[in-house]
Design a protein around this motif. Structure first.
Motif, short mmCIF file in Angstrom:
data_model
loop_
_atom_site.label_atom_id
_atom_site.label_comp_id
_atom_site.label_asym_id
_atom_site.label_seq_id
_atom_site.Cartn_x
_atom_site.Cartn_y
_atom_site.Cartn_z
N ASP A 16 0.83 -1.20 0.00
CA ASP A 16 0.00 0.00 0.00
C ASP A 16 0.87 1.25 0.00
O ASP A 16 0.60 2.22 -0.73
N ALA A 17 1.93 1.25 0.81
CA ALA A 17 2.79 2.42 0.90
C ALA A 17 3.48 2.72 -0.42
O ALA A 17 3.56 3.88 -0.86
N THR A 18 3.99 1.68 -1.09
CA THR A 18 4.72 1.91 -2.34
C THR A 18 3.78 2.28 -3.49
O THR A 18 4.19 2.97 -4.43
N GLN A 19 2.53 1.83 -3.42
CA GLN A 19 1.58 2.16 -4.48
C GLN A 19 0.99 3.56 -4.33
O GLN A 19 0.71 4.24 -5.31
N ARG A 20 0.81 3.99 -3.08
CA ARG A 20 0.12 5.26 -2.84
C ARG A 20 1.06 6.46 -2.75
O ARG A 20 0.73 7.53 -3.25
N ALA A 21 2.18 6.29 -2.08
CA ALA A 21 3.07 7.44 -1.87
C ALA A 21 4.06 7.57 -3.03
O ALA A 21 4.44 6.58 -3.65
N ALA A 22 4.45 8.81 -3.29
CA ALA A 22 5.48 9.07 -4.31
C ALA A 22 6.82 9.12 -3.59
O ALA A 22 7.30 10.18 -3.18
N HIS A 23 7.43 7.95 -3.43
CA HIS A 23 8.67 7.86 -2.66
C HIS A 23 9.83 8.53 -3.38
O HIS A 23 9.97 8.44 -4.59
N PHE A 24 10.67 9.21 -2.61
CA PHE A 24 12.00 9.53 -3.10
C PHE A 24 12.95 9.47 -1.91
O PHE A 24 12.55 9.71 -0.77
N SER A 25 14.18 9.09 -2.17
CA SER A 25 15.16 8.90 -1.10
C SER A 25 16.30 9.90 -1.24
O SER A 25 16.63 10.36 -2.34
N TYR A 26 16.88 10.22 -0.11
CA TYR A 26 18.01 11.16 -0.06
C TYR A 26 19.03 10.57 0.91
O TYR A 26 18.68 10.20 2.03
#
Length: 423
Positions: free
Chosen positions: A212-222
């Motif tokens: 659910d988290a990976t489908q709904r949120a627009a992840h970006f990492s730093y």
């Protein structure tokens, strides 16, 4: 003799149905009052269902993995006296022989600690089971048995409901039975066995939340590199001076403190995003989720009001919550309500990671391992202790520049640890 029917209890919080995660008994078992019969899984936690009576199990009302309504018949027990069976309560009995799940999901106690699980102590380490009968054992015990070349079905379990424990493996080996019984004892023997594991209970919830988290949120990492030499020196000094009286400090309480201070400047990171209502809620209270690995998978107990805690207070709470999560004793309240999450794999932290957000939060800070490296400081090559922070953000809410500045603020606080305590 009569029949006592136990129905699926009302767990609270308006929950109408729960998932039956695992049975700890089977048809024909004798049970005692307060013995745990089953684990059920709500949206937030695992709950023990104890027996209110002494008796004999005569029917089970569901299979592991099945979603059951509150008030439906869970189990029927034959008791002395009249019992409480009504005509409408009679369940459709399951077959007496059931296939247990691959791994026990330790319970999360809701309101009070459950009474100790009782089971007869087994005499002797070896037992004959049918080839298709899967003994109860935790994932750690299964891996240990595999490493030792032991077939679990040959080992008598002394735990609740015949669960195989590490001590049972030791007893089995002590009697010298593994070499004669297990062809897997040869390190280079061919193997063609397969194992199917039901994704139920806590593992199912983790899988659903991650998907659910990976489908709904627009992840970006730093990712940012941090020099932790100074703060490690401070930590060693404080432990030497106060460790015996106040407890030892790890790096985590310092990082919690750095989060608290940095969030004063970047309150947009301490937030929850309701994407259905399109509302961002920024919170003044800093409830830090500390991702913790347990036998049943990743759990996130919550250090509440971290903004009001000292280093040692944070350290004690982190330790308490981690132990509760690993032992299956964390309550639903202790596993929910976080506003930002800190995740660390400790010495296994690797160089870089890409942590998945703990929705509905918008930021998660990941800690990688500390390594000594040659660095150039004021024109001189010196050995420094270096560590990466690998953090992820919800790009729907957090801009890249703000995320970078937030991590840089944490970096500044860690590299100059006195600033953590300057008001």
């Amino acid at each position: 003799m009569g029949t006592h029917v136990i129905k699926m209890p009302d767990i609270g919080e308006g929950i109408a149905e729960v998932e039956l995660s695992q049975w700890h008994v089977k048809v024909g078992d004798l049970v005692v009052e307060d013995q745990v019969l089953a684990d059920v899984m709500t949206d937030k936690a695992m709950v023990d269902i104890p027996s209110p009576v002494h008796g004999k199990v005569i029917a089970l009302g569901g299979q592991p993995g099945e979603v059951m309504a509150v008030g439906s018949v869970l189990i029927s027990i034959e008791v002395e006296g009249a019992g409480n069976l009504k005509e409408s309560d009679k369940p459709a009995p399951l077959a007496a022989k059931e296939t247990p799940v691959a791994a026990k999901v330790e319970a999360v106690v809701e309101s009070k600690p459950a009474a100790p699980r009782t089971a007869p102590v087994c005499q002797g380490p070896m037992v004959a089971r049918e080839a298709d009968e899967r003994p109860l054992a935790s994932p750690a015990v299964r891996k240990h048995a595999l490493d030792l070349g032991i077939q679990l079905r040959l080992v008598r379990g002394s735990g609740p409901a015949g669960r195989v424990l590490h001590e049972d493996l030791d007893a089995y080996l002590a009697q010298g039975q593994s070499n004669a019984s297990s062809p897997a004892a040869t390190a280079y023997a061919q193997r063609n066995d397969e194992e199917q594991i039901q994704v139920i209970g806590m593992r199912r919830k983790i899988a659903q939340r991650m998907q659910d988290a990976t489908q709904r949120a627009a992840h970006f990492s730093y990712v940012e590199e941090i020099d932790v030499t100074a703060i490690e020196e401070l930590r060693a000094h404080l432990n030497e001076k106060h460790g015996a009286s106040r407890g030892k400090l790890t790096l985590l309480p310092f990082l919690v403190r750095a989060l608290v201070v940095a969030l004063r400047e970047f309150p947009q990171m301490n937030a929850r995003y309701d994407d259905e209502a399109q509302v961002i809620t920024r919170l003044g209270a800093v409830h830090v989720g500390v991702a913790t690995q347990s036998d049943v998978g990743l759990m996130v107990p919550v250090v509440r009001h971290a903004e009001a805690r000292s280093l040692w207070d944070s350290a004690a709470e982190i330790s308490r919550l981690a132990n509760a999560a690993r032992n299956g004793k964390a309550s639903r309240d202790e596993l929910s309500g976080s506003t930002i999450t800190l995740t660390s794999l400790g010495a296994l932290g690797g160089i870089v990671s890409t942590p998945v957000l703990n929705l509905p939060e918008v930021a998660i800070v990941g800690v990688n391992k500390i390594v000594e490296r040659p660095m150039v400081v004021k024109g001189q090559v010196v050995i420094r202790k270096m560590m990466n922070l690998s953090s992820s953000f919800d790009h729907r809410v957090v801009d890249g520049m703000d995320a970078a500045l937030f991590i840089q603020a944490i970096r500044g606080l860690i590299e100059q640890p006195a600033t953590l305590f300057v008001e």
